[in-house]
Each structure stands twice: as C-alpha cells, then as structure tokens.
Design a protein around this motif. Sequence first.
Motif, PDB file in Angstrom:
ATOM      1  N   SER A 105     -43.568  12.237 -61.597  1.00 38.14           N
ATOM      2  CA  SER A 105     -44.632  11.001 -61.493  1.00 38.14           C
ATOM      3  C   SER A 105     -43.862  10.097 -61.364  1.00 38.14           C
ATOM      4  N   GLY A 106     -44.172   8.569 -60.748  1.00 46.01           N
ATOM      5  CA  GLY A 106     -43.877   7.717 -60.576  1.00 46.01           C
ATOM      6  C   GLY A 106     -43.900   6.906 -62.170  1.00 46.01           C
ATOM      7  N   ARG A 107     -42.909   5.742 -62.063  1.00 43.68           N
ATOM      8  CA  ARG A 107     -42.829   5.118 -63.591  1.00 43.68           C
ATOM      9  C   ARG A 107     -43.113   3.577 -63.532  1.00 43.68           C
ATOM     10  N   ASP A 108     -43.258   2.617 -64.360  1.00 40.67           N
ATOM     11  CA  ASP A 108     -43.263   1.543 -64.616  1.00 40.67           C
ATOM     12  C   ASP A 108     -44.216   0.733 -63.330  1.00 40.67           C
ATOM     13  N   GLY A 109     -45.400   1.425 -63.327  1.00 36.99           N
ATOM     14  CA  GLY A 109     -46.189   0.940 -62.107  1.00 36.99           C
ATOM     15  C   GLY A 109     -46.096   1.284 -60.620  1.00 36.99           C
ATOM     16  N   PHE A 110     -45.230   2.197 -60.508  1.00 38.20           N
ATOM     17  CA  PHE A 110     -44.702   2.610 -58.973  1.00 38.20           C
ATOM     18  C   PHE A 110     -45.224   3.934 -58.772  1.00 38.20           C
ATOM     19  N   GLN A 111     -45.499   4.595 -57.615  1.00 35.51           N
ATOM     20  CA  GLN A 111     -45.894   5.934 -57.340  1.00 35.51           C
ATOM     21  C   GLN A 111     -44.849   6.708 -56.570  1.00 35.51           C
ATOM     22  N   VAL A 112     -45.192   8.057 -56.925  1.00 37.57           N
ATOM     23  CA  VAL A 112     -44.435   9.194 -55.803  1.00 37.57           C
ATOM     24  C   VAL A 112     -45.456   9.639 -55.007  1.00 37.57           C
ATOM     25  N   ILE A 113     -45.340   9.577 -53.513  1.00 39.46           N
ATOM     26  CA  ILE A 113     -46.450   9.787 -52.788  1.00 39.46           C
ATOM     27  C   ILE A 113     -45.724  11.033 -51.800  1.00 39.46           C
ATOM     28  N   TYR A 114     -46.545  11.804 -51.622  1.00 40.25           N
ATOM     29  CA  TYR A 114     -46.340  12.997 -50.415  1.00 40.25           C
ATOM     30  C   TYR A 114     -47.276  12.909 -49.673  1.00 40.25           C
ATOM     31  N   LYS A 115     -46.973  12.554 -48.331  1.00 41.44           N
ATOM     32  CA  LYS A 115     -48.037  12.399 -47.187  1.00 41.44           C
ATOM     33  C   LYS A 115     -47.283  12.810 -45.849  1.00 41.44           C
ATOM     34  N   ALA A 116     -48.431  13.228 -45.050  1.00 40.75           N
ATOM     35  CA  ALA A 116     -48.101  13.722 -43.465  1.00 40.75           C
ATOM     36  C   ALA A 116     -47.570  12.102 -42.808  1.00 40.75           C
ATOM     37  N   MET A 117     -46.784  12.436 -41.852  1.00 32.78           N
ATOM     38  CA  MET A 117     -46.448  11.548 -40.953  1.00 32.78           C
ATOM     39  C   MET A 117     -47.535  10.970 -40.092  1.00 32.78           C
ATOM     40  N   PRO A 118     -47.902   9.686 -39.830  1.00 37.26           N
ATOM     41  CA  PRO A 118     -48.895   9.541 -39.142  1.00 37.26           C
ATOM     42  C   PRO A 118     -49.095  10.442 -37.899  1.00 37.26           C
ATOM     43  N   GLY A 119     -50.352  10.960 -37.811  1.00 36.57           N
ATOM     44  CA  GLY A 119     -50.800  11.595 -36.418  1.00 36.57           C
ATOM     45  C   GLY A 119     -50.167  13.255 -36.488  1.00 36.57           C
ATOM     46  N   GLU A 120     -49.775  13.513 -37.630  1.00 36.80           N
ATOM     47  CA  GLU A 120     -49.123  14.958 -38.010  1.00 36.80           C
ATOM     48  C   GLU A 120     -49.887  15.843 -38.906  1.00 36.80           C
ATOM     49  N   LYS A 121     -49.831  17.120 -38.735  1.00 35.55           N
ATOM     50  CA  LYS A 121     -50.568  18.026 -39.673  1.00 35.55           C
ATOM     51  C   LYS A 121     -49.672  19.096 -40.374  1.00 35.55           C
ATOM     52  N   PRO A 122     -48.949  18.805 -41.348  1.00 40.07           N
ATOM     53  CA  PRO A 122     -48.094  19.470 -41.900  1.00 40.07           C
ATOM     54  C   PRO A 122     -49.096  20.675 -42.730  1.00 40.07           C
ATOM     55  N   VAL A 123     -48.722  22.133 -42.406  1.00 38.65           N
ATOM     56  CA  VAL A 123     -49.421  23.180 -43.191  1.00 38.65           C
ATOM     57  C   VAL A 123     -48.261  23.805 -44.180  1.00 38.65           C
ATOM     58  N   ILE A 124     -48.782  23.848 -45.674  1.00 37.57           N
ATOM     59  CA  ILE A 124     -47.833  24.408 -46.446  1.00 37.57           C
ATOM     60  C   ILE A 124     -48.586  25.832 -46.664  1.00 37.57           C
ATOM     61  N   SER A 125     -47.435  26.889 -46.628  1.00 39.91           N
ATOM     62  CA  SER A 125     -48.113  28.338 -46.505  1.00 39.91           C
ATOM     63  C   SER A 125     -47.105  29.175 -47.543  1.00 39.91           C
ATOM     64  N   GLY A 126     -48.027  29.792 -48.293  1.00 37.92           N
ATOM     65  CA  GLY A 126     -47.375  30.709 -49.184  1.00 37.92           C
ATOM     66  C   GLY A 126     -47.559  32.318 -48.836  1.00 37.92           C
TER      67      GLY A 126
END
Length: 144
Positions: A105-126
């Motif tokens: 996780s982020g620290r000191d008021g900052f975040q860690v963000i995982y997100k799709a590139m604009p206009g993209e649709k990633p699929v995480i498959s197991g």
Amino acid sequence: MNDISRKGYNNRDNQNIIMKTQLLLSIVISIFLAASCNQKSEFYVSPSGDDLHPGTREKPFATIKNATEAVRSVLHSEQHADITVYLDGGVYQVEEPIIFKPEDSGRDGFQVIYKAMPGEKPVISGGIQINNWEQRERDLWVAK
C-alpha cells in the motif's frame, strides 16, 4: 598572507562569500528535491512487453508480477508521490494468485494504483485453455 587577503578580501568578506555560496547551494538543492518529490512513479505493463524491460511506456513489463516487484522496490525507499501501474489491453495469464499485502500500500498520504490504460480493457485470467475437444455423444464433450 593568502591570495584572498592580498586581493583586499578580509575575514568578513570571506564569511559573506561562504554564506552566499551556502544559500545558493541550499536553494539549488531545494529546487532539485521539490522537483523530484513531485515526480510521479509510473510503470507500464503489456501482454506484448518483456520483463527484462524497465516498465516504461515505450518498454513495458510483460507481467503484473514484475510491475508489483518494481512498485515494492520504490516503496522500500521513501514514497514522494502516487505510484500508478498502467495495464495495456489484452489477456494477462497468471499461474498463481496476485496477492497484495499491507506493505504494497501507499504511504505518507500517497496511493498505489493499478488501472487500465485509457480506452483499454485488460483481462487477468487464471484459467487454463483446454484444447482438443471431442464430441462423444450429442451433449457430451471430452478433452483428449
């Protein structure tokens, strides 16, 4: 008598020069630190990337796992900005669960963000793709 004293500089002049030099150096360091603190940390991942790449937009990682390790290396030092991991469109085949721990996780008021590139649709498959299906009966299919 040193060269500075011969040129008409006295101790007071020397102290003023030293103080002005220190002040200028402090300003330059402050500007550098402020600029580095405002830099965002960004990593990029693409199914067509390579985990030997640095994770930049031009040379993205291939796996989310590698991006997570890069984020962790940033988090081991001081975090000065949000960290964003951008996922390009496509399928990310994972062989084991992606586990985020409290230290991810982020620290000191900052975040860690995982997100799709604009206009993209990633699929995480197991899932595992099963090929070579054979129909045995009308409603019965068997994989070879």
